[in-house]
Write a protein that holds these residues in place. Structure first.
Motif, mmCIF file in Angstrom:
data_model
loop_
_atom_site.group_PDB
_atom_site.id
_atom_site.type_symbol
_atom_site.label_atom_id
_atom_site.label_comp_id
_atom_site.label_asym_id
_atom_site.label_seq_id
_atom_site.Cartn_x
_atom_site.Cartn_y
_atom_site.Cartn_z
ATOM 1 N N ALA A 153 3.074 3.427 -5.411
ATOM 2 C CA ALA A 153 2.310 2.180 -5.303
ATOM 3 C C ALA A 153 2.380 1.358 -6.592
ATOM 4 C CB ALA A 153 0.847 2.498 -4.971
ATOM 5 N N THR A 154 2.415 0.038 -6.429
ATOM 6 C CA THR A 154 2.368 -0.869 -7.577
ATOM 7 C C THR A 154 0.912 -1.170 -7.932
ATOM 8 O OG1 THR A 154 2.459 -2.809 -6.138
ATOM 9 C CG2 THR A 154 4.557 -1.922 -6.921
ATOM 10 N N PHE A 157 -1.010 -3.486 -5.605
ATOM 11 C CA PHE A 157 -1.318 -2.965 -4.270
ATOM 12 C C PHE A 157 -2.786 -2.584 -4.142
ATOM 13 C CE2 PHE A 157 -1.543 0.587 -1.202
ATOM 14 C CZ PHE A 157 -1.011 -0.043 -0.082
ATOM 15 N N GLN A 160 -5.232 -5.378 -2.926
ATOM 16 C CA GLN A 160 -4.996 -6.021 -1.629
ATOM 17 C C GLN A 160 -6.103 -5.672 -0.649
ATOM 18 O OE1 GLN A 160 -1.099 -5.152 -0.097
ATOM 19 N NE2 GLN A 160 -0.067 -5.638 -2.030
ATOM 20 N N ARG A 162 -6.803 -4.643 3.148
ATOM 21 C CA ARG A 162 -6.129 -4.071 4.319
ATOM 22 C C ARG A 162 -7.156 -3.440 5.250
ATOM 23 N NH1 ARG A 162 -0.751 -2.350 3.663
ATOM 24 N NH2 ARG A 162 0.384 -3.831 2.335
#
Length: 300
Positions: A153-154, A157, A160, A162
């Motif tokens: 994962a960056t 991320f 974000q 979701r």
């Protein structure tokens, strides 16, 4: 348009039905946990301590899965870091119940096949050590999966928004296969432990007589029920593969299959513990009956 409204109506009914089931079993679990703390015998006996661990584990798991169900149904989004926190707890407690069931089965094996060493091996101190080991073993799959996630994962991320689900933490197919392989390995070891206990207790049951025979066969039935409960937990691991295949065929069929999987292989195993130990155990049942009737009931 009417067909779409009908589908939404059916899904609404299902969500309401799940809330009824979850609410009912949480109330039962709360009553059993309260009963556990009301009598000194229960929190000084290993099998009752482990039973309380399964009740607490199942209650937490039911609450978290129900929250995710509602969030997914209403399409609520959360930031990844919050979803990650929920996933860590859920991932660990997915294993706590089956690992505890295995420990309870081994406790029955010691009680029936090694009665002279039962007091030594299954003391309160041993129960506390066992709880630490259970949670340690249950956290290993979560640590492995999260290690692969953190490596992939960056930084952006995590911020974000979701819809929270396990799938968002799997970037590559091999990660899903690794997660499944670890789960299957765990359940293979647990199944071996339960089969071993069953075979050993069966030999003792055939050789026993009188009251010992009755007690041994009761212990054998408990092991069988633990095995059935563990089987349902094992099938839960195959559900994502079944759902992924069905999703390629039809979306509504996928929704129906996922709902049935949730009822039979996620809710059901967590609702069997009160029936296996809470109601079948004579001492616990009479204490529960006395507590439920505010002490008016007394065993004759």
């Amino acid at each position: 348009m009417a067909a779409n409204n009908s589908s939404v109506y059916n899904i609404n009914d299902r969500v309401i039905l799940v809330q009824i089931f979850v609410g009912l079993f949480l109330c039962i679990n709360f009553l059993l946990i309260t009963n556990f703390f009301m009598k000194d015998l229960f929190h000084t006996t290993m099998r009752y301590i482990l039973f309380a661990v399964t009740l607490l584990s199942d209650s937490l798991f039911l609450i978290l899965t129900n929250i995710l169900l509602i969030m997914n149904y209403f399409r609520f989004t959360t930031q990844i870091w919050l979803c990650l926190s929920i996933y860590i707890v859920m991932s660990m407690y997915t294993f706590v119940t089956p690992v505890t069931l295995t420990a309870m089965t081994l406790e029955r094996y010691v009680a029936i096949c090694m009665p002279l060493r039962h007091a030594e091996l299954c003391s309160t101190r041993s129960a506390l050590h066992c709880i630490l080991i259970i949670h340690g073993l249950s956290s290993v799959p979560c640590i492995v999966v999260l290690s692969t996630f953190f490596a992939s994962a960056t930084h952006s991320f995590y911020t974000q928004d979701r819809i929270c689900s396990v799938e968002i933490f799997i970037f590559h197919t091999w990660q899903g296969h690794l997660r499944s392989a670890i789960s299957q390995f765990y359940f293979l070891i647990m199944c071996i432990a339960i089969v071993f206990s069953y075979v050993k207790i069966m030999k003792v049951a055939k050789a026993a007589s009188g009251d010992n025979k009755k007690s041994t066969w009761k212990g054998l039935r408990t092991v069988v029920l633990h095995g059935f409960q563990l089987l349902l937990c094992l099938i839960q691991l195959w559900c994502p593969f079944i759902e992924a295949a069905v999703l390629q065929i039809n979306v509504m069929l996928f929704i129906n299959v996922r709902y049935l999987n949730y009822i039979f292989f996620i809710l059901s195993p967590r609702c069997l513990s009160p029936l296996i130990y809470g109601l079948r155990d004579e001492i616990f049942f009479h204490a529960l009956k006395s507590y439920a009737l505010c002490g008016l009931y007394k065993k004759q």
